[in-house]
Design an enzyme around this catalytic site. Structure first.
Site, PDB file in Angstrom:
ATOM      1  N   ARG A 118      25.234 -59.861  -7.800  1.00  0.00           N
ATOM      2  CA  ARG A 118      25.267 -58.391  -7.764  1.00  0.00           C
ATOM      3  C   ARG A 118      26.175 -57.859  -8.877  1.00  0.00           C
ATOM      4  NH1 ARG A 118      25.726 -60.170  -2.440  1.00  0.00           N
ATOM      5  NH2 ARG A 118      24.243 -59.337  -0.914  1.00  0.00           N
ATOM      6  N   ARG A 126      22.853 -59.078   9.436  1.00  0.00           N
ATOM      7  CA  ARG A 126      22.361 -60.413   9.047  1.00  0.00           C
ATOM      8  C   ARG A 126      23.136 -61.516   9.776  1.00  0.00           C
ATOM      9  NH1 ARG A 126      21.835 -58.860   2.693  1.00  0.00           N
ATOM     10  NH2 ARG A 126      19.708 -58.038   2.795  1.00  0.00           N
ATOM     11  N   HIS A 153      31.151 -56.988  -0.527  1.00  0.00           N
ATOM     12  CA  HIS A 153      29.708 -57.228  -0.357  1.00  0.00           C
ATOM     13  C   HIS A 153      29.226 -58.103  -1.513  1.00  0.00           C
ATOM     14  CE1 HIS A 153      25.614 -56.477   0.876  1.00  0.00           C
ATOM     15  NE2 HIS A 153      25.318 -55.931  -0.305  1.00  0.00           N
ATOM     16  N   ASP A 168      25.452 -56.584   6.270  1.00  0.00           N
ATOM     17  CA  ASP A 168      25.898 -57.981   6.371  1.00  0.00           C
ATOM     18  C   ASP A 168      26.135 -58.373   7.834  1.00  0.00           C
ATOM     19  OD1 ASP A 168      25.814 -57.950   3.613  1.00  0.00           O
ATOM     20  OD2 ASP A 168      27.923 -57.390   3.414  1.00  0.00           O
TER      21      ASP A 168
HETATM   22  N1  LIG Z   1      24.719 -52.200  -0.725  1.00  0.00           N
HETATM   23  C1  LIG Z   1      23.703 -52.903  -0.229  1.00  0.00           C
HETATM   24  O1  LIG Z   1      23.811 -53.454   0.864  1.00  0.00           O
HETATM   25  C2  LIG Z   1      22.438 -53.028  -0.997  1.00  0.00           C
HETATM   26  C3  LIG Z   1      22.376 -52.590  -2.291  1.00  0.00           C
HETATM   27  N2  LIG Z   1      21.207 -52.654  -3.000  1.00  0.00           N
HETATM   28  C4  LIG Z   1      21.224 -52.098  -4.346  1.00  0.00           C
HETATM   29  O2  LIG Z   1      20.520 -50.858  -4.322  1.00  0.00           O
HETATM   30  C5  LIG Z   1      20.030 -50.567  -5.629  1.00  0.00           C
HETATM   31  C6  LIG Z   1      18.565 -50.160  -5.548  1.00  0.00           C
HETATM   32  O3  LIG Z   1      17.753 -51.254  -5.204  1.00  0.00           O
HETATM   33  P1  LIG Z   1      16.155 -51.083  -5.104  1.00  0.00           P
HETATM   34  O4  LIG Z   1      15.832 -49.834  -4.383  1.00  0.00           O
HETATM   35  O5  LIG Z   1      15.628 -52.360  -4.608  1.00  0.00           O
HETATM   36  O6  LIG Z   1      15.761 -50.882  -6.633  1.00  0.00           O
HETATM   37  P2  LIG Z   1      14.454 -50.151  -7.202  1.00  0.00           P
HETATM   38  O7  LIG Z   1      14.327 -50.557  -8.631  1.00  0.00           O
HETATM   39  O8  LIG Z   1      13.305 -50.377  -6.291  1.00  0.00           O
HETATM   40  O9  LIG Z   1      14.820 -48.605  -7.114  1.00  0.00           O
HETATM   41  C7  LIG Z   1      15.832 -48.021  -7.865  1.00  0.00           C
HETATM   42  C8  LIG Z   1      15.359 -46.633  -8.256  1.00  0.00           C
HETATM   43  O10 LIG Z   1      16.427 -45.959  -8.924  1.00  0.00           O
HETATM   44  C9  LIG Z   1      15.832 -45.098  -9.882  1.00  0.00           C
HETATM   45  N3  LIG Z   1      16.818 -44.658 -10.840  1.00  0.00           N
HETATM   46  C10 LIG Z   1      17.371 -45.330 -11.877  1.00  0.00           C
HETATM   47  N4  LIG Z   1      18.254 -44.560 -12.526  1.00  0.00           N
HETATM   48  C11 LIG Z   1      18.284 -43.375 -11.890  1.00  0.00           C
HETATM   49  C12 LIG Z   1      19.009 -42.155 -12.068  1.00  0.00           C
HETATM   50  N5  LIG Z   1      19.894 -42.009 -13.058  1.00  0.00           N
HETATM   51  N6  LIG Z   1      18.762 -41.131 -11.228  1.00  0.00           N
HETATM   52  C13 LIG Z   1      17.864 -41.261 -10.232  1.00  0.00           C
HETATM   53  N7  LIG Z   1      17.157 -42.391 -10.004  1.00  0.00           N
HETATM   54  C14 LIG Z   1      17.358 -43.413 -10.818  1.00  0.00           C
HETATM   55  C15 LIG Z   1      14.727 -45.952 -10.475  1.00  0.00           C
HETATM   56  O11 LIG Z   1      13.757 -45.166 -11.168  1.00  0.00           O
HETATM   57  C16 LIG Z   1      14.171 -46.636  -9.228  1.00  0.00           C
HETATM   58  O12 LIG Z   1      13.085 -45.944  -8.676  1.00  0.00           O
HETATM   59  C17 LIG Z   1      20.308 -51.832  -6.462  1.00  0.00           C
HETATM   60  O13 LIG Z   1      21.457 -51.658  -7.225  1.00  0.00           O
HETATM   61  C18 LIG Z   1      20.514 -52.896  -5.398  1.00  0.00           C
HETATM   62  O14 LIG Z   1      21.293 -53.966  -5.873  1.00  0.00           O
HETATM   63  C19 LIG Z   1      20.068 -53.168  -2.448  1.00  0.00           C
HETATM   64  C20 LIG Z   1      20.080 -53.631  -1.152  1.00  0.00           C
HETATM   65  C21 LIG Z   1      21.267 -53.618  -0.338  1.00  0.00           C
HETATM   66  O1  LIG Z   2      21.293 -58.973  -2.544  1.00  0.00           O
HETATM   67  C1  LIG Z   2      21.236 -57.948  -3.242  1.00  0.00           C
HETATM   68  O2  LIG Z   2      21.358 -57.927  -4.475  1.00  0.00           O
HETATM   69  C2  LIG Z   2      21.004 -56.639  -2.562  1.00  0.00           C
HETATM   70  C3  LIG Z   2      22.012 -56.503  -1.513  1.00  0.00           C
HETATM   71  O3  LIG Z   2      23.124 -56.105  -1.737  1.00  0.00           O
HETATM   72  C4  LIG Z   2      21.688 -57.107  -0.213  1.00  0.00           C
HETATM   73  O4  LIG Z   2      20.504 -57.228   0.153  1.00  0.00           O
HETATM   74  O5  LIG Z   2      22.630 -57.478   0.473  1.00  0.00           O
END
Ligand SMILES: NC(=O)C1=CN([C@@H]2O[C@H](COP(=O)(O)OP(=O)(O)OC[C@H]3O[C@@H](n4cnc5c(N)ncnc54)[C@H](O)[C@@H]3O)[C@@H](O)[C@H]2O)C=CC1
Ligand SMILES: O=C([O-])CC(=O)C(=O)O
Length: 306
Positions: A88, A151, A175, A148
């Site tokens: 990450r 999970r 995380h 987490d």
């Molecule tokens: N904290 C957590 O537990 C988790 C964090 N994540 C994180 O969440 C983020 C998103 O993941 P996904 O949805 O799978 O990615 P994704 O690629 O499917 O969606 C991200 C979206 O953000 C948009 N985007 C990019 N720059 C932007 C901006 N300046 N303004 C508005 N929209 C913008 C993109 O066009 C895209 O549609 C990633 O950084 C991922 O690592 C994902 C799962 C869990």
């Molecule tokens: O694994 C990743 O990169 C996205 C995330 O944070 C999660 O699913 O826990």
């Protein structure tokens, strides 16, 4: 309640869907930079309203923050996800600029908003959101521990052969694949310690599987997960909407709690209409304390890259 979700990708759309299905928000605004993308996701989701039985109105906007004005809660999911083999932390270069820009634009339209940061590396992005906006610490919530912990419960229930609903367990710390601290000594099945069901070896396996939960899914999916992340966010938003005072581990800005300062990291928090209404300082064993300190060193090293 009005909720904005920035980033209409996998996680953002899943957040919007679960928030809508739980039916506590009047309006959900999806924002993305990709032309027409958020509008399309919003329309698709709205066409599930009669099927799923919700009344929330979902609207999409391409980079138009005027539509987000007056939001009570905003979720930042914008940015890139990791691919198999990545950590990450490797996402910081691109995602830091996006999170800073988005957080600033959100505050300009919704001065009272509570922000939930999801984009990775999440603890560092939550810390950056504090630095960029100067919002009080209760109003920036990093979402990681809620996911987490879900999970962890899944892995414990699988290993024990019991329903997930009987398991109470929590993951604190950063995380990240190495920084999570699943509190196995405190995990219980309806008040019975999990050590009554599992050998030391099995408990160690559960802890390891929990820590690499995101990486395991990324390998299977080719990109990171979205259903459980979206569900976890929706539960935080619901706790704010209903002022329920539920306890979730969240990445909170610490000012001396657990001996840590100037860092956002996962600790148990009471969530209500004020956002993080209280950071709970629970009793940790020496081993748990040492793991949390190690985890904080890892997060601080990533913060230093900002
Ligand atoms: N904290 C957590 O537990 C988790 C964090 N994540 C994180 O969440 C983020 C998103 O993941 P996904 O949805 O799978 O990615 P994704 O690629 O499917 O969606 C991200 C979206 O953000 C948009 N985007 C990019 N720059 C932007 C901006 N300046 N303004 C508005 N929209 C913008 C993109 O066009 C895209 O549609 C990633 O950084 C991922 O690592 C994902 C799962 C869990
Ligand atoms: O694994 C990743 O990169 C996205 C995330 O944070 C999660 O699913 O826990």
């Amino acid at each position: 309640m009005k909720v904005t979700v920035v980033g209409a990708g996998a996680v953002g759309a899943s957040c919007a869907e679960y928030i809508a299905i739980k039916n506590f928000a009047e309006e959900i605004v999806l924002v993305d930079i990709k032309e027409g993308f958020a509008e399309g996701k919003a329309m698709d989701l709205m066409q599930t309203a009669s099927l799923n039985g919700f009344d929330s109105n979902i609207v999409g906007a391409t980079n138009d923050y005027s539509k987000t004005a007056g939001s009570d809660v905003a979720v930042i999911t914008s940015g890139i996800p990791r691919k198999p083999g990545m950590t990450r932390e490797e996402l910081i270069g691109i995602n830091a600029g996006i999170v800073k820009d988005v957080a600033t634009k959100l505050i300009a339209e919704s001065p009272n908003v509570i922000i939930i940061v999801v984009s990775n590396p999440m603890d560092t992005m939550a810390y950056l959101a504090h630095k960029a906006t100067g919002l009080s610490k209760n109003r920036i919530i990093g979402m990681g521990g809620a996911l987490d912990s879900a999970r962890f419960k899944f892995r414990l229930a699988e290993a024990i052969g019991c329903p997930q609903s009987d398991v109470s367990a929590m993951v604190i710390g950063g995380h990240s694949d190495t920084g999570m601290v699943p509190l196995i000594e405190k995990a219980v099945v309806n008040s019975v310690p999990v050590s009554e069901f599992l050998s030391e070896e099995k408990m160690a396996e559960v802890v390891e599987a929990t820590k690499v939960g995101g990486a395991t899914l990324t390998k299977l999916l080719g990109t990171s997960a979205w259903y459980a992340p979206g569900a976890a966010v929706s539960e935080l938003v619901k706790a704010i909407a209903l002022d329920s005072k539920k306890v979730f581990p969240c990445s909170a800005l610490l000012e001396g709690e657990y001996g840590l300062s100037d860092i956002s990291i996962g600790v148990p928090c009471v969530i209500g209409k004020g956002g993080i209404e209280k950071v709970l300082e629970i009793e940790l064993s020496d081993a748990e304390k040492a793991k949390l300190v190690d985890s904080a060193e890892g997060v601080a090293a990533v913060n230093a890259l900002l």
